[in-house]
Every structure is written in structure tokens, then in C-alpha cells.
Design a protein around this motif. Sequence first.
Motif, PDB file in Angstrom:
ATOM      1  N   ALA A 192     -32.665  75.188 -28.734  1.00 46.11           N
ATOM      2  CA  ALA A 192     -32.797  74.811 -27.326  1.00 46.11           C
ATOM      3  C   ALA A 192     -32.272  75.827 -26.973  1.00 46.11           C
ATOM      4  CB  ALA A 192     -32.870  73.263 -27.057  1.00 46.11           C
ATOM      5  N   LEU A 193     -30.667  75.671 -26.985  1.00 48.47           N
ATOM      6  CA  LEU A 193     -30.063  76.773 -26.445  1.00 48.47           C
ATOM      7  C   LEU A 193     -30.220  78.032 -26.321  1.00 48.47           C
ATOM      8  CD1 LEU A 193     -26.615  75.595 -27.483  1.00 48.47           C
ATOM      9  CD2 LEU A 193     -27.397  75.628 -25.762  1.00 48.47           C
ATOM     10  N   ARG A 194     -30.837  78.561 -28.102  1.00 50.74           N
ATOM     11  CA  ARG A 194     -31.200  80.640 -27.839  1.00 50.74           C
ATOM     12  C   ARG A 194     -32.638  80.216 -26.791  1.00 50.74           C
ATOM     13  NH1 ARG A 194     -29.954  83.034 -32.252  1.00 50.74           N
ATOM     14  NH2 ARG A 194     -28.863  82.387 -33.157  1.00 50.74           N
ATOM     15  N   GLN A 195     -33.487  78.716 -26.355  1.00 52.33           N
ATOM     16  CA  GLN A 195     -34.710  78.908 -25.373  1.00 52.33           C
ATOM     17  C   GLN A 195     -33.703  79.690 -23.824  1.00 52.33           C
ATOM     18  OE1 GLN A 195     -36.893  75.420 -25.887  1.00 52.33           O
ATOM     19  NE2 GLN A 195     -38.614  76.750 -27.339  1.00 52.33           N
ATOM     20  N   GLN A 196     -32.964  79.272 -24.449  1.00 52.17           N
ATOM     21  CA  GLN A 196     -32.438  79.495 -22.750  1.00 52.17           C
ATOM     22  C   GLN A 196     -31.365  80.142 -22.721  1.00 52.17           C
ATOM     23  OE1 GLN A 196     -32.176  77.474 -19.972  1.00 52.17           O
ATOM     24  NE2 GLN A 196     -33.695  75.648 -21.150  1.00 52.17           N
ATOM     25  N   GLY A 197     -31.334  81.534 -24.251  1.00 60.04           N
ATOM     26  CA  GLY A 197     -30.022  83.217 -23.229  1.00 60.04           C
ATOM     27  C   GLY A 197     -29.168  82.578 -24.079  1.00 60.04           C
ATOM     28  N   VAL A 198     -28.835  81.537 -24.365  1.00 56.88           N
ATOM     29  CA  VAL A 198     -27.708  81.059 -24.617  1.00 56.88           C
ATOM     30  C   VAL A 198     -27.732  81.608 -26.110  1.00 56.88           C
ATOM     31  CG1 VAL A 198     -25.712  79.803 -25.085  1.00 56.88           C
ATOM     32  CG2 VAL A 198     -27.061  79.149 -23.295  1.00 56.88           C
ATOM     33  N   HIS A 199     -26.435  81.562 -27.019  1.00 53.06           N
ATOM     34  CA  HIS A 199     -26.305  82.670 -28.529  1.00 53.06           C
ATOM     35  C   HIS A 199     -24.396  82.038 -29.286  1.00 53.06           C
ATOM     36  CE1 HIS A 199     -29.936  84.640 -28.910  1.00 53.06           C
ATOM     37  NE2 HIS A 199     -29.747  85.303 -27.441  1.00 53.06           N
ATOM     38  N   GLN A 200     -24.341  82.944 -30.338  1.00 51.51           N
ATOM     39  CA  GLN A 200     -23.054  82.694 -30.674  1.00 51.51           C
ATOM     40  C   GLN A 200     -22.717  81.471 -30.673  1.00 51.51           C
ATOM     41  OE1 GLN A 200     -20.896  85.223 -27.618  1.00 51.51           O
ATOM     42  NE2 GLN A 200     -19.934  85.866 -29.709  1.00 51.51           N
ATOM     43  N   MET A 220     -41.195  61.414 -32.419  1.00 48.01           N
ATOM     44  CA  MET A 220     -41.382  60.789 -31.093  1.00 48.01           C
ATOM     45  C   MET A 220     -40.366  61.639 -29.433  1.00 48.01           C
ATOM     46  SD  MET A 220     -40.210  58.091 -31.096  1.00 48.01           S
ATOM     47  CE  MET A 220     -39.147  57.157 -29.357  1.00 48.01           C
ATOM     48  N   ASP A 221     -41.829  63.362 -29.432  1.00 52.68           N
ATOM     49  CA  ASP A 221     -41.695  63.895 -28.395  1.00 52.68           C
ATOM     50  C   ASP A 221     -39.810  63.585 -28.146  1.00 52.68           C
ATOM     51  OD1 ASP A 221     -42.038  65.615 -26.355  1.00 52.68           O
ATOM     52  OD2 ASP A 221     -43.182  64.326 -25.294  1.00 52.68           O
ATOM     53  N   TYR A 222     -39.350  64.196 -29.279  1.00 54.99           N
ATOM     54  CA  TYR A 222     -37.378  64.070 -28.357  1.00 54.99           C
ATOM     55  C   TYR A 222     -37.491  65.233 -27.383  1.00 54.99           C
ATOM     56  CZ  TYR A 222     -32.636  63.295 -30.053  1.00 54.99           C
ATOM     57  OH  TYR A 222     -31.306  63.593 -29.723  1.00 54.99           O
ATOM     58  N   GLN A 223     -36.997  65.006 -26.296  1.00 57.52           N
ATOM     59  CA  GLN A 223     -36.863  66.067 -25.431  1.00 57.52           C
ATOM     60  C   GLN A 223     -35.137  65.874 -24.619  1.00 57.52           C
ATOM     61  OE1 GLN A 223     -38.689  68.687 -24.164  1.00 57.52           O
ATOM     62  NE2 GLN A 223     -39.883  66.912 -26.351  1.00 57.52           N
ATOM     63  N   LEU A 224     -33.863  65.577 -25.742  1.00 62.94           N
ATOM     64  CA  LEU A 224     -33.047  65.518 -24.938  1.00 62.94           C
ATOM     65  C   LEU A 224     -32.159  66.594 -25.768  1.00 62.94           C
ATOM     66  CD1 LEU A 224     -30.834  63.314 -23.828  1.00 62.94           C
ATOM     67  CD2 LEU A 224     -30.444  62.445 -26.468  1.00 62.94           C
ATOM     68  N   PRO A 225     -32.102  67.443 -26.897  1.00 64.16           N
ATOM     69  CA  PRO A 225     -32.062  68.634 -27.174  1.00 64.16           C
ATOM     70  C   PRO A 225     -31.991  69.248 -25.577  1.00 64.16           C
ATOM     71  CG  PRO A 225     -32.889  67.550 -29.077  1.00 64.16           C
ATOM     72  CD  PRO A 225     -33.134  66.811 -27.819  1.00 64.16           C
TER      73      PRO A 225
END
Length: 206
Positions: A71-79, A37-42
Motif C-alpha cells: 500500500a505504501l508503494r502505491q502511494q509513492g513511498v519507498h525505502q 474480508m476486503d481488508y482496507q486498513l493497510p
Amino acid sequence: MTERSLETAYRLRTPEDSRKLYAAWARDYDSSFAAAMDYQLPFSVAQTFAELGGKGPVLDVGAGTGLGAFALRQQGVHQIDGTDISTEMLSVADEKNLYERTFIADITAGMPVPDGAYRGVISSGTFTLGHLGPLALPEVLRVIAPGGLGVISVGLAHYRAASFDLAIADLPENIRVTEIEVPIYGPDHQGSNGTDAAILICAYVS
């Protein structure tokens, strides 16, 4: 599989219904749904969270197979911690080593998490038809510490049908909300739901 499972998901009525569906769907969820579905929401949720200054530690509510954490890790967000009602979905997520920890919870019954335990919360695809309604918003938002941020997606059709606007108006004064409309799927989607949209509830806690 994709359209049939998605239609079934939108017709869920009880937590036990959710457990049964996602137990059967967990192993091929990423391929039969997210990829097909090319799910982009996350990715939209994670990008919005990062752009608005969101930081860890973060709780991913309705974590599923870990798409939000990826997706968060791709944005540099961890923990990042994750919670979901489905043991099987979280088992798939755990194999990806995306979360610090994961735990099972039925949001409608409350999470085993203290107030203000996280600086951020994200949720993708969990507030939608057949899933969580507006009454669950306070439970999700209570775990955000002062100065923190929540970005919670709500399917647009569900937002309208369940009157999320009224629930948002009743939130405590220390929670300020802005809203952004985004597509749920990308241009390579399959099936008849490809043009569906979601509202991102961006909640700032003071």
C-alpha cells in the motif's frame, strides 16, 4: 477459515500464541483473510501516512505478508523495512520483494533498532484485541527520528477496552498525536466483523 482465524487472533494471549497462529495462517492469509474480508486498513494507513507528508525510510511494524508495504508503494513511498513476530508471515512478504530488509522481533521485548532510525513508522492491524496493547506504543514510537511521522492503527474496540487514550496522554512532550477513525473492511467484506472500525494514531515527533 476467515472468521474462525479472526476470532482466534482476537483471543491470543502470549507471543507464542501469535507465532503458532500465524505460522499456520501465513500461506493463505492474503486470500482467506485480506481478500475475503476486503481488508482496507493497510491502504487507509498508507494513504494517511502519505497525505500527512510521511517519507521513507519507513518501518512497517507487524508487517505480516507485506500488505502495508504494498500500500505504501502505491502511494509513492519507498525505502521500507518490515518487522513481525512470525517467521512464516515474513517469508511470504520476502517473496514479494517489497522491503529493503525484514527482521523478526517481539515488540513487547523490544526491537533491535536504534532510537530515531526511521523517518516514519506504520502499523496496520497489530494493535488490536489479542495482540499489542498501549504499553507497546513507546517502543514503536522511539524509532522515529525528529521530524518524522508514525501512523498506527488500533482496533476501536481494543482502543476503548485498553484505554489507549491514557497511554497517549502519557507520551513524551515531543510527540503530538491526532486521531482519525476509519473502517477496517471494505463493502465486499464477508462475515460478522465487516463493520469494525479502527483509530489511526497519527504521531508527529519533534
